[in-house]
Design a protein around this motif. Structure first.
Motif, PDB file in Angstrom:
ATOM      1  N   MET A  75       0.845  -1.211   0.000  1.00  0.00           N
ATOM      2  CA  MET A  75       0.000   0.000   0.000  1.00  0.00           C
ATOM      3  C   MET A  75       0.872   1.249   0.000  1.00  0.00           C
ATOM      4  N   ARG A  76       0.611   2.148  -0.899  1.00  0.00           N
ATOM      5  CA  ARG A  76       1.417   3.368  -0.938  1.00  0.00           C
ATOM      6  C   ARG A  76       1.026   4.315   0.180  1.00  0.00           C
ATOM      7  N   LYS A  77       1.992   4.925   0.791  1.00  0.00           N
ATOM      8  CA  LYS A  77       1.720   5.885   1.871  1.00  0.00           C
ATOM      9  C   LYS A  77       1.921   7.303   1.348  1.00  0.00           C
TER      10      LYS A  77
ATOM     11  N   ARG B 214      -7.632   6.520  -9.394  1.00  0.00           N
ATOM     12  CA  ARG B 214      -8.476   5.345  -9.137  1.00  0.00           C
ATOM     13  C   ARG B 214      -7.847   4.438  -8.084  1.00  0.00           C
ATOM     14  N   GLN B 215      -6.499   4.425  -8.015  1.00  0.00           N
ATOM     15  CA  GLN B 215      -5.859   3.600  -6.988  1.00  0.00           C
ATOM     16  C   GLN B 215      -6.155   4.175  -5.604  1.00  0.00           C
ATOM     17  N   GLN B 216      -6.137   5.493  -5.489  1.00  0.00           N
ATOM     18  CA  GLN B 216      -6.467   6.112  -4.203  1.00  0.00           C
ATOM     19  C   GLN B 216      -7.940   5.890  -3.877  1.00  0.00           C
TER      20      GLN B 216
ATOM     21  N   ALA C 119      -9.499   3.794  -0.753  1.00  0.00           N
ATOM     22  CA  ALA C 119     -10.515   4.311   0.175  1.00  0.00           C
ATOM     23  C   ALA C 119     -11.664   3.310   0.303  1.00  0.00           C
ATOM     24  N   LEU C 120     -12.097   2.790  -0.842  1.00  0.00           N
ATOM     25  CA  LEU C 120     -13.165   1.792  -0.859  1.00  0.00           C
ATOM     26  C   LEU C 120     -12.746   0.562  -0.046  1.00  0.00           C
ATOM     27  N   GLY C 121     -11.512   0.121  -0.282  1.00  0.00           N
ATOM     28  CA  GLY C 121     -10.988  -1.036   0.456  1.00  0.00           C
ATOM     29  C   GLY C 121     -10.926  -0.768   1.953  1.00  0.00           C
TER      30      GLY C 121
ATOM     31  N   LEU D 218     -13.742   5.568 -13.493  1.00  0.00           N
ATOM     32  CA  LEU D 218     -12.324   5.582 -13.107  1.00  0.00           C
ATOM     33  C   LEU D 218     -11.407   5.043 -14.194  1.00  0.00           C
ATOM     34  N   PHE D 219     -11.998   4.512 -15.252  1.00  0.00           N
ATOM     35  CA  PHE D 219     -11.202   3.819 -16.266  1.00  0.00           C
ATOM     36  C   PHE D 219     -11.415   4.389 -17.668  1.00  0.00           C
ATOM     37  N   PRO D 220     -11.022   5.660 -17.866  1.00  0.00           N
ATOM     38  CA  PRO D 220     -11.155   6.221 -19.214  1.00  0.00           C
ATOM     39  C   PRO D 220     -10.193   5.493 -20.168  1.00  0.00           C
TER      40      PRO D 220
ATOM     41  N   GLU E  85       2.107   2.893 -14.179  1.00  0.00           N
ATOM     42  CA  GLU E  85       2.069   2.023 -13.004  1.00  0.00           C
ATOM     43  C   GLU E  85       0.649   1.641 -12.648  1.00  0.00           C
ATOM     44  N   THR E  86       0.116   0.730 -13.420  1.00  0.00           N
ATOM     45  CA  THR E  86      -1.265   0.330 -13.168  1.00  0.00           C
ATOM     46  C   THR E  86      -1.402  -1.184 -13.178  1.00  0.00           C
ATOM     47  N   GLU E  87      -2.348  -1.658 -12.398  1.00  0.00           N
ATOM     48  CA  GLU E  87      -2.654  -3.092 -12.408  1.00  0.00           C
ATOM     49  C   GLU E  87      -3.903  -3.358 -13.235  1.00  0.00           C
TER      50      GLU E  87
ATOM     51  N   ASN F 122      -7.909  -6.004 -20.954  1.00  0.00           N
ATOM     52  CA  ASN F 122      -9.250  -6.484 -21.317  1.00  0.00           C
ATOM     53  C   ASN F 122     -10.374  -5.614 -20.739  1.00  0.00           C
ATOM     54  N   ILE F 123     -10.041  -4.691 -19.843  1.00  0.00           N
ATOM     55  CA  ILE F 123     -11.065  -3.745 -19.361  1.00  0.00           C
ATOM     56  C   ILE F 123     -11.677  -3.040 -20.568  1.00  0.00           C
ATOM     57  N   TRP F 124     -10.812  -2.615 -21.486  1.00  0.00           N
ATOM     58  CA  TRP F 124     -11.289  -1.842 -22.628  1.00  0.00           C
ATOM     59  C   TRP F 124     -11.723  -2.728 -23.789  1.00  0.00           C
TER      60      TRP F 124
ATOM     61  N   ALA G 279     -18.425  -6.444 -20.398  1.00  0.00           N
ATOM     62  CA  ALA G 279     -18.262  -7.322 -19.230  1.00  0.00           C
ATOM     63  C   ALA G 279     -17.741  -6.532 -18.041  1.00  0.00           C
ATOM     64  N   PHE G 280     -16.889  -5.560 -18.327  1.00  0.00           N
ATOM     65  CA  PHE G 280     -16.355  -4.722 -17.256  1.00  0.00           C
ATOM     66  C   PHE G 280     -17.479  -3.877 -16.634  1.00  0.00           C
ATOM     67  N   GLN G 281     -18.327  -3.325 -17.514  1.00  0.00           N
ATOM     68  CA  GLN G 281     -19.476  -2.551 -17.025  1.00  0.00           C
ATOM     69  C   GLN G 281     -20.369  -3.412 -16.137  1.00  0.00           C
TER      70      GLN G 281
ATOM     71  N   PHE H 133     -10.047  -8.548 -14.240  1.00  0.00           N
ATOM     72  CA  PHE H 133      -9.592  -7.282 -14.827  1.00  0.00           C
ATOM     73  C   PHE H 133      -8.407  -6.616 -14.127  1.00  0.00           C
ATOM     74  N   ARG H 134      -7.897  -7.258 -13.102  1.00  0.00           N
ATOM     75  CA  ARG H 134      -6.770  -6.645 -12.393  1.00  0.00           C
ATOM     76  C   ARG H 134      -5.588  -7.600 -12.393  1.00  0.00           C
ATOM     77  N   LYS H 135      -4.418  -7.060 -12.737  1.00  0.00           N
ATOM     78  CA  LYS H 135      -3.210  -7.882 -12.740  1.00  0.00           C
ATOM     79  C   LYS H 135      -2.907  -8.354 -11.337  1.00  0.00           C
TER      80      LYS H 135
HETATM   81  C1  HEC Z   1     -15.399  -3.191 -12.043  1.00  0.00           C
HETATM   82  C2  HEC Z   1     -14.154  -3.707 -11.552  1.00  0.00           C
HETATM   83  C3  HEC Z   1     -13.774  -3.525 -10.109  1.00  0.00           C
HETATM   84  C4  HEC Z   1     -14.579  -3.630  -9.008  1.00  0.00           C
HETATM   85  C5  HEC Z   1     -16.047  -3.988  -8.933  1.00  0.00           C
HETATM   86  C6  HEC Z   1     -13.736  -3.371  -7.871  1.00  0.00           C
HETATM   87  N1  HEC Z   1     -12.447  -3.117  -8.267  1.00  0.00           N
HETATM   88 FE1  HEC Z   1     -10.887  -2.698  -7.052  1.00  0.00          FE
HETATM   89  N2  HEC Z   1      -9.678  -2.526  -8.676  1.00  0.00           N
HETATM   90  C7  HEC Z   1     -10.047  -2.736  -9.987  1.00  0.00           C
HETATM   91  C8  HEC Z   1      -8.899  -2.553 -10.858  1.00  0.00           C
HETATM   92  C9  HEC Z   1      -8.886  -2.717 -12.365  1.00  0.00           C
HETATM   93  C10 HEC Z   1      -7.825  -2.205 -10.032  1.00  0.00           C
HETATM   94  C11 HEC Z   1      -6.401  -1.834 -10.477  1.00  0.00           C
HETATM   95  C12 HEC Z   1      -6.343  -0.314 -10.707  1.00  0.00           C
HETATM   96  C13 HEC Z   1      -5.001   0.208 -11.169  1.00  0.00           C
HETATM   97  O1  HEC Z   1      -3.947  -0.262 -10.666  1.00  0.00           O
HETATM   98  O2  HEC Z   1      -4.995   1.109 -12.023  1.00  0.00           O
HETATM   99  C14 HEC Z   1      -8.350  -2.202  -8.661  1.00  0.00           C
HETATM  100  C15 HEC Z   1      -7.580  -1.933  -7.536  1.00  0.00           C
HETATM  101  C16 HEC Z   1      -8.021  -2.038  -6.221  1.00  0.00           C
HETATM  102  C17 HEC Z   1      -7.198  -1.820  -5.050  1.00  0.00           C
HETATM  103  C18 HEC Z   1      -5.711  -1.474  -5.060  1.00  0.00           C
HETATM  104  C19 HEC Z   1      -5.542   0.049  -5.162  1.00  0.00           C
HETATM  105  C20 HEC Z   1      -4.071   0.476  -5.283  1.00  0.00           C
HETATM  106  O3  HEC Z   1      -3.624   1.256  -4.428  1.00  0.00           O
HETATM  107  O4  HEC Z   1      -3.393   0.054  -6.227  1.00  0.00           O
HETATM  108  C21 HEC Z   1      -8.001  -2.015  -3.959  1.00  0.00           C
HETATM  109  C22 HEC Z   1      -7.603  -1.911  -2.484  1.00  0.00           C
HETATM  110  C23 HEC Z   1      -9.324  -2.340  -4.450  1.00  0.00           C
HETATM  111  N3  HEC Z   1      -9.296  -2.330  -5.826  1.00  0.00           N
HETATM  112  C24 HEC Z   1     -10.411  -2.595  -3.629  1.00  0.00           C
HETATM  113  C25 HEC Z   1     -11.693  -2.894  -4.106  1.00  0.00           C
HETATM  114  C26 HEC Z   1     -12.818  -3.226  -3.261  1.00  0.00           C
HETATM  115  C27 HEC Z   1     -12.790  -3.321  -1.751  1.00  0.00           C
HETATM  116  C28 HEC Z   1     -13.869  -3.452  -4.094  1.00  0.00           C
HETATM  117  C29 HEC Z   1     -15.271  -3.848  -3.757  1.00  0.00           C
HETATM  118  C30 HEC Z   1     -16.031  -3.052  -2.815  1.00  0.00           C
HETATM  119  C31 HEC Z   1     -13.401  -3.261  -5.455  1.00  0.00           C
HETATM  120  N4  HEC Z   1     -12.080  -2.928  -5.418  1.00  0.00           N
HETATM  121  C32 HEC Z   1     -14.192  -3.407  -6.572  1.00  0.00           C
HETATM  122  C33 HEC Z   1     -11.304  -3.072 -10.424  1.00  0.00           C
HETATM  123  C34 HEC Z   1     -12.429  -3.219  -9.632  1.00  0.00           C
END
Ligand code: HEC
Length: 154
Positions: free
Chosen positions: A1-3, A33-35, A39-41, A78-80, A87-89, A93-95, A100-102, A145-147
């Motif tokens: 996690m980045r600080k 989107r990572q931030q 926050a969501l996490g 978050l995914f234009p 530096e993205t995961e 295939n998102i695009w 399916a991503f939607q 959709f995430r590496k």
């Molecule tokens: C529609 C797809 C999708 C959904 C649903 C989704 N994520 Fe993600 N999430 C991603 C993708 C893609 C990444 C990688 C983003 C990047 O690195 O650019 C990611 C990255 C993350 C990360 C890492 C962020 C970082 O600092 O790199 C966390 C934590 C995370 N998601 C938490 C969650 C949680 C909790 C939920 C459910 C409440 C959720 N996500 C739902 C697609 C999704």
């Protein structure tokens, strides 16, 4: 996690003044989107502590549920296109599989709303069930959709 250090934050807060025209550059969405996801996490992780009965701060689950419902509302924004380098995961295939991503994003939005409704209803079994469904919605999208990164559990 980045600080984020306070110094970096202070610097970041000044940047919009200088950046101006670049603020909508697609690659800027990577960090954003990572931030946002972090926050969501945070809210999901904090909710887990409460749902599992490890802590019981009065009224907090409702706060987290409200934040989760709000933050999962439209994740596709978050995914234009063209925010797929650097530096993205985020996987390509998102695009290429945008429909399916939607769908994966919609599933999370519904799960977020269902969790909030269950928390408002106060039924423990429903809260547990909708929380598990929410976790599945997160994982379902990440899996496709995430590496993978070795240090991440989900
Ligand atoms: C529609 C797809 C999708 C959904 C649903 C989704 N994520 Fe993600 N999430 C991603 C993708 C893609 C990444 C990688 C983003 C990047 O690195 O650019 C990611 C990255 C993350 C990360 C890492 C962020 C970082 O600092 O790199 C966390 C934590 C995370 N998601 C938490 C969650 C949680 C909790 C939920 C459910 C409440 C959720 N996500 C739902 C697609 C999704």
């Amino acid at each position: 996690m980045r600080k984020i250090t306070l110094g970096a934050l202070a610097l970041t807060l000044w940047l919009p003044l200088a950046a101006g025209a670049d603020e909508a550059a697609p690659e800027n969405y990577i960090k954003y989107r990572q931030q946002y996801m972090t926050a969501l996490g945070g809210h999901v992780g904090a909710s887990a502590q409460i749902v599992r009965g490890r802590v019981a701060p009065e009224g907090h689950l409702a706060r987290h549920a409200a934040a989760i419902a709000e933050l999962t509302r439209d994740l596709t924004v978050l995914f234009p296109e063209d925010s797929d380098f650097g530096e993205t995961e985020a996987k390509e295939n998102i695009w290429s599989e945008w429909k399916a991503f939607q769908q994966a994003a919609r599933r999370a939005a519904k799960a977020g709303q269902a969790f909030q409704a269950a928390v408002q209803g106060g039924d423990k079994a429903a809260i547990g069930q909708t929380f598990r469904d929410l976790g599945k919605a997160c994982k379902g999208c990440h899996k496709k959709f995430r590496k993978k990164k070795a240090e991440d559990a989900d």
